[in-house]
Design an enzyme around this catalytic site. Sequence first.
Site, mmCIF file in Angstrom:
data_model
loop_
_atom_site.group_PDB
_atom_site.id
_atom_site.type_symbol
_atom_site.label_atom_id
_atom_site.label_comp_id
_atom_site.label_asym_id
_atom_site.label_seq_id
_atom_site.Cartn_x
_atom_site.Cartn_y
_atom_site.Cartn_z
ATOM 1 N N ASP A 1 -7.051 -1.151 11.627
ATOM 2 C CA ASP A 1 -7.318 -2.365 12.400
ATOM 3 C C ASP A 1 -7.276 -3.565 11.468
ATOM 4 O O ASP A 1 -7.806 -3.522 10.366
ATOM 5 C CB ASP A 1 -8.684 -2.297 13.088
ATOM 6 N N THR A 2 -6.610 -4.610 11.914
ATOM 7 C CA THR A 2 -6.450 -5.825 11.103
ATOM 8 C C THR A 2 -7.159 -6.985 11.782
ATOM 9 O O THR A 2 -7.016 -7.181 12.993
ATOM 10 C CB THR A 2 -4.944 -6.161 10.931
#
Length: 198
Positions: free
Chosen positions: A79-80
């Site tokens: 996840d960014t």
Amino acid sequence: MLLEKLNDYKLLLGSQSPRRRQLMEGAGFKFQLLEPLEVDEIYPPHLKAQEIAIFLAELKANAYQNYITDDKTILITADTIVWLNEKVLGKPITRNDAIQMLNALSDNEHIVYTGVCIKMKEKNKSFFAETKVKFRALSQQEIEYYVDQYKPYDKAGSYGAQEWIGYIAIKEIQGSYFNVMGLPIQMLYTELEKLLTV
């Protein structure tokens, strides 16, 4: 060599991001892309910066854990987030959201965090990468052009470094460029190597 070791394993990618897929392919990984799952990306309010990215990567890994059927299965999730002025810039919902986010990033420095979770039956490893990104000042016309042409609604912070905006806006990067695209691929390669050597 890691890629040879991985021939004995089933590598699964729990992500719908075309950029992550591209980076995994570019690094020579042979993997299976998992079906999209609905995961509520909600995190405890006390978490900050990289803690949020790691929490969400682990949340996704837990959602996909039924796919880990034996000791030879490796699941990867990520996840960014974009972190600006002590706040998360998530994915924009409307055109106005996207324009507001890009206005906030314009002539400013932000940090991109990607949390990555590698999950196996008996072993887990979570880590994060941090990249500082500086944008030059953007005109309203440039921001609106980008949002209307590229529709960055699936991107944290409303931009893709590998798209037009990245070419014309990014003045300086400290850290991994691939992390800004959504996956610190070099770190993932190294962490996988360590995990399979132990």
